[in-house]
Design an enzyme around this catalytic site. Structure first.
Site: not given
Ligand code: GRF
Length: 224
Positions: A17, A71, A97, A115
Protein backbone atom coordinates in the site's frame (compact mmCIF):
# COMPACT_ATOMS: atom_id res chain seq x y z
CA UNK A 1 -16.49 29.43 6.58
CA UNK A 2 -18.70 26.72 5.07
CA UNK A 3 -17.44 23.18 4.99
CA UNK A 4 -16.38 22.27 1.46
CA UNK A 5 -17.45 18.74 0.57
CA UNK A 6 -14.64 16.48 -0.52
CA UNK A 7 -14.65 13.62 -3.00
CA UNK A 8 -14.95 10.38 -1.05
CA UNK A 9 -12.56 7.61 -1.97
CA UNK A 10 -12.57 3.85 -1.47
CA UNK A 11 -9.03 2.56 -1.98
CA UNK A 12 -8.65 -1.14 -2.83
CA UNK A 13 -5.32 -2.81 -2.12
CA UNK A 14 -3.73 -6.23 -1.89
CA UNK A 15 -0.25 -5.48 -0.61
CA UNK A 16 2.02 -2.98 1.06
CA UNK A 17 0.00 0.00 0.00
CA UNK A 18 2.68 2.57 -0.78
CA UNK A 19 0.32 4.19 -3.29
CA UNK A 20 -2.37 4.20 -0.61
CA UNK A 21 0.12 5.96 1.67
CA UNK A 22 0.81 8.60 -0.97
CA UNK A 23 -2.94 9.24 -1.21
CA UNK A 24 -3.31 9.33 2.60
CA UNK A 25 -0.48 11.88 2.75
CA UNK A 26 -2.09 14.00 0.03
CA UNK A 27 -5.44 13.89 1.86
CA UNK A 28 -3.73 15.24 4.99
CA UNK A 29 -3.33 18.61 3.31
CA UNK A 30 -6.31 20.77 4.29
CA UNK A 31 -6.82 22.04 0.74
CA UNK A 32 -6.76 18.59 -0.90
CA UNK A 33 -10.23 18.01 -2.38
CA UNK A 34 -10.60 14.31 -1.53
CA UNK A 35 -10.76 12.08 1.55
CA UNK A 36 -10.54 8.33 2.02
CA UNK A 37 -13.64 6.75 3.56
CA UNK A 38 -12.67 3.10 3.11
CA UNK A 39 -9.57 0.98 2.64
CA UNK A 40 -10.43 -2.49 1.40
CA UNK A 41 -8.29 -5.54 0.79
CA UNK A 42 -8.84 -9.06 -0.50
CA UNK A 43 -5.90 -10.11 1.72
CA UNK A 44 -6.28 -10.13 5.50
CA UNK A 45 -2.55 -9.51 5.95
CA UNK A 46 -2.16 -6.66 3.45
CA UNK A 47 0.24 -4.13 4.96
CA UNK A 48 -1.86 -1.31 3.60
CA UNK A 49 -4.72 -2.13 6.01
CA UNK A 50 -2.50 -1.02 8.89
CA UNK A 51 -1.57 2.17 7.05
CA UNK A 52 -5.28 2.94 6.76
CA UNK A 53 -6.07 2.19 10.39
CA UNK A 54 -3.12 4.26 11.56
CA UNK A 55 -4.60 7.17 9.65
CA UNK A 56 -7.94 6.62 11.36
CA UNK A 57 -9.63 5.28 8.23
CA UNK A 58 -12.04 2.36 8.21
CA UNK A 59 -10.10 -0.62 6.87
CA UNK A 60 -11.81 -3.90 5.96
CA UNK A 61 -10.74 -7.14 4.38
CA UNK A 62 -12.67 -10.02 2.89
CA UNK A 63 -10.49 -12.94 1.81
CA UNK A 64 -11.41 -13.92 -1.73
CA UNK A 65 -10.12 -17.46 -1.28
CA UNK A 66 -12.98 -19.87 -0.83
CA UNK A 67 -15.59 -17.11 -0.96
CA UNK A 68 -18.94 -18.80 -1.65
CA UNK A 69 -20.42 -18.05 -5.07
CA UNK A 70 -17.21 -17.13 -6.85
CA UNK A 71 -16.02 -13.84 -8.33
CA UNK A 72 -19.44 -12.32 -9.03
CA UNK A 73 -20.67 -12.91 -5.48
CA UNK A 74 -17.40 -11.69 -4.03
CA UNK A 75 -17.45 -8.49 -6.09
CA UNK A 76 -21.09 -7.90 -5.12
CA UNK A 77 -20.04 -8.01 -1.46
CA UNK A 78 -17.21 -5.58 -2.16
CA UNK A 79 -19.60 -3.25 -4.01
CA UNK A 80 -21.99 -3.31 -1.05
CA UNK A 81 -19.18 -2.35 1.30
CA UNK A 82 -18.12 0.50 -0.99
CA UNK A 83 -21.71 1.72 -1.32
CA UNK A 84 -22.15 1.70 2.45
CA UNK A 85 -18.99 3.77 2.82
CA UNK A 86 -20.49 6.49 0.64
CA UNK A 87 -17.49 6.53 -1.71
CA UNK A 88 -17.77 8.50 -4.95
CA UNK A 89 -14.62 7.09 -6.57
CA UNK A 90 -13.08 3.63 -6.37
CA UNK A 91 -9.29 3.70 -6.51
CA UNK A 92 -7.46 0.46 -7.31
CA UNK A 93 -3.98 0.76 -5.80
CA UNK A 94 -2.16 -2.51 -6.18
CA UNK A 95 -5.40 -4.51 -6.03
CA UNK A 96 -4.08 -7.74 -7.47
CA UNK A 97 -7.36 -9.22 -8.41
CA UNK A 98 -9.34 -9.15 -11.62
CA UNK A 99 -12.66 -7.43 -11.11
CA UNK A 100 -15.79 -8.81 -12.73
CA UNK A 101 -17.59 -7.09 -15.57
CA UNK A 102 -20.55 -6.33 -13.34
CA UNK A 103 -18.24 -4.59 -10.86
CA UNK A 104 -16.81 -2.48 -13.68
CA UNK A 105 -20.33 -1.64 -14.88
CA UNK A 106 -21.47 -0.83 -11.36
CA UNK A 107 -18.63 1.71 -10.91
CA UNK A 108 -18.40 2.87 -14.52
CA UNK A 109 -16.55 6.20 -14.82
CA UNK A 110 -15.91 6.07 -11.07
CA UNK A 111 -13.21 3.39 -11.07
CA UNK A 112 -9.53 4.07 -11.70
CA UNK A 113 -6.36 1.99 -11.61
CA UNK A 114 -2.61 2.53 -11.62
CA UNK A 115 -0.36 0.27 -13.67
CA UNK A 116 3.44 0.30 -13.66
CA UNK A 117 4.00 0.57 -17.42
CA UNK A 118 3.36 3.02 -20.19
CA UNK A 119 0.11 1.51 -21.44
CA UNK A 120 -0.83 0.18 -23.90
CA UNK A 121 2.61 -1.46 -23.68
CA UNK A 122 3.21 -4.19 -21.12
CA UNK A 123 -0.16 -5.17 -19.71
CA UNK A 124 -0.52 -7.78 -17.01
CA UNK A 125 2.09 -8.92 -14.49
CA UNK A 126 5.91 -8.83 -14.33
CA UNK A 127 5.91 -5.70 -16.45
CA UNK A 128 9.24 -4.29 -15.26
CA UNK A 129 11.09 -7.39 -16.44
CA UNK A 130 9.04 -7.37 -19.64
CA UNK A 131 10.11 -3.77 -20.31
CA UNK A 132 13.77 -4.66 -19.70
CA UNK A 133 13.47 -7.73 -21.92
CA UNK A 134 12.02 -5.60 -24.71
CA UNK A 135 14.97 -3.20 -24.44
CA UNK A 136 12.82 -0.08 -24.16
CA UNK A 137 14.69 3.06 -23.14
CA UNK A 138 11.77 4.65 -21.34
CA UNK A 139 9.38 3.03 -18.91
CA UNK A 140 6.81 4.52 -16.56
CA UNK A 141 3.34 4.30 -15.13
CA UNK A 142 -0.24 4.98 -16.16
CA UNK A 143 -3.42 5.99 -14.35
CA UNK A 144 -6.51 4.98 -16.29
CA UNK A 145 -10.23 4.43 -16.01
CA UNK A 146 -11.08 0.76 -15.69
CA UNK A 147 -12.97 -1.08 -18.41
CA UNK A 148 -13.71 -4.83 -18.56
CA UNK A 149 -10.55 -5.52 -20.58
CA UNK A 150 -7.54 -5.71 -18.24
CA UNK A 151 -5.11 -2.75 -18.16
CA UNK A 152 -7.05 -0.93 -20.85
CA UNK A 153 -9.43 1.99 -20.61
CA UNK A 154 -9.04 5.73 -21.06
CA UNK A 155 -5.60 6.98 -20.01
CA UNK A 156 -5.72 9.91 -17.59
CA UNK A 157 -2.03 10.45 -16.82
CA UNK A 158 1.36 8.90 -17.36
CA UNK A 159 4.86 9.51 -16.04
CA UNK A 160 8.04 8.46 -17.76
CA UNK A 161 11.31 7.25 -16.30
CA UNK A 162 14.51 6.44 -18.18
CA UNK A 163 15.75 2.89 -18.22
CA UNK A 164 19.28 3.22 -16.84
CA UNK A 165 22.37 1.11 -17.43
CA UNK A 166 22.53 -1.61 -14.80
CA UNK A 167 18.79 -1.59 -14.14
CA UNK A 168 17.11 -4.73 -12.94
CA UNK A 169 13.38 -5.17 -12.42
CA UNK A 170 13.63 -4.13 -8.77
CA UNK A 171 15.55 -0.92 -9.40
CA UNK A 172 13.27 0.07 -12.25
CA UNK A 173 10.19 -0.70 -10.15
CA UNK A 174 11.45 1.56 -7.35
CA UNK A 175 11.92 4.54 -9.68
CA UNK A 176 8.56 3.97 -11.33
CA UNK A 177 6.87 3.66 -7.92
CA UNK A 178 8.18 7.12 -7.01
CA UNK A 179 6.38 8.51 -10.04
CA UNK A 180 3.24 6.51 -9.20
CA UNK A 181 3.17 8.28 -5.84
CA UNK A 182 3.30 11.60 -7.65
CA UNK A 183 0.70 11.09 -10.37
CA UNK A 184 -1.98 9.11 -8.48
CA UNK A 185 -2.77 11.86 -5.95
CA UNK A 186 -2.58 14.39 -8.77
CA UNK A 187 -5.14 12.53 -10.88
CA UNK A 188 -7.48 12.18 -7.89
CA UNK A 189 -7.21 15.93 -7.37
CA UNK A 190 -8.10 16.57 -11.03
CA UNK A 191 -11.13 14.27 -10.79
CA UNK A 192 -12.25 15.84 -7.50
CA UNK A 193 -12.03 19.26 -9.11
CA UNK A 194 -14.23 18.08 -11.97
CA UNK A 195 -11.56 18.67 -14.58
CA UNK A 196 -11.39 15.23 -16.18
CA UNK A 197 -13.57 14.30 -19.12
CA UNK A 198 -13.55 11.45 -21.63
CA UNK A 199 -14.80 11.79 -25.19
CA UNK A 200 -16.59 9.10 -27.22
CA UNK A 201 -13.24 7.86 -28.55
CA UNK A 202 -11.95 7.27 -25.03
CA UNK A 203 -9.58 10.24 -25.07
CA UNK A 204 -9.23 12.03 -21.76
CA UNK A 205 -8.82 15.76 -21.45
CA UNK A 206 -8.00 17.63 -18.28
CA UNK A 207 -9.47 21.12 -18.24
CA UNK A 208 -7.73 24.12 -16.75
CA UNK A 209 -5.06 22.19 -14.90
CA UNK A 210 -2.00 24.29 -14.09
CA UNK A 211 0.71 24.06 -16.75
CA UNK A 212 3.06 22.80 -14.05
CA UNK A 213 0.99 19.61 -13.75
CA UNK A 214 2.18 18.73 -17.24
CA UNK A 215 5.78 19.87 -16.91
CA UNK A 216 8.26 17.76 -18.82
CA UNK A 217 10.53 15.95 -16.44
CA UNK A 218 13.60 13.87 -16.75
CA UNK A 219 13.56 11.83 -13.55
CA UNK A 220 17.01 10.42 -14.34
CA UNK A 221 18.37 13.88 -13.65
CA UNK A 222 16.31 14.46 -10.53
CA UNK A 223 18.07 14.24 -7.19
CA UNK A 224 17.19 11.31 -4.95
C1 GRF B 1 2.24 -0.69 -7.94
O1 GRF B 1 3.39 -0.82 -8.74
C2 GRF B 1 1.02 -0.55 -8.81
O2 GRF B 1 1.25 0.16 -9.98
C3 GRF B 1 0.70 -1.98 -9.11
O3 GRF B 1 0.97 -2.67 -7.91
C4 GRF B 1 1.95 -1.96 -7.17
C5 GRF B 1 1.37 -1.69 -5.81
O4 GRF B 1 2.30 -1.15 -4.92
N1 GRF B 1 -0.63 -2.10 -9.63
P1 GRF B 1 1.83 -0.58 -3.52
O5 GRF B 1 1.04 -1.68 -2.80
O6 GRF B 1 1.00 0.65 -3.76
O7 GRF B 1 3.11 -0.28 -2.78
Amino acid sequence: MGKVSKLKLAVLISGGGSNLQAIIDACNAADYPAEIVLVFSNQLDAGGLERGRKAGIRAEAIPHKGYPGGREAYDAAVSTLIEESGADLVVLAGYLRLVSESFVTRWKDRLINIHPSLLPSFKGLHVHQAALDAGVKFAGCTVHYVVPEVDSGPIIAQAVVSVLPGDDAGKLAQRILKQEHRIYPQVIRWIAEGRVSVNDKGIVTVADAPQADFAEINPALEPG
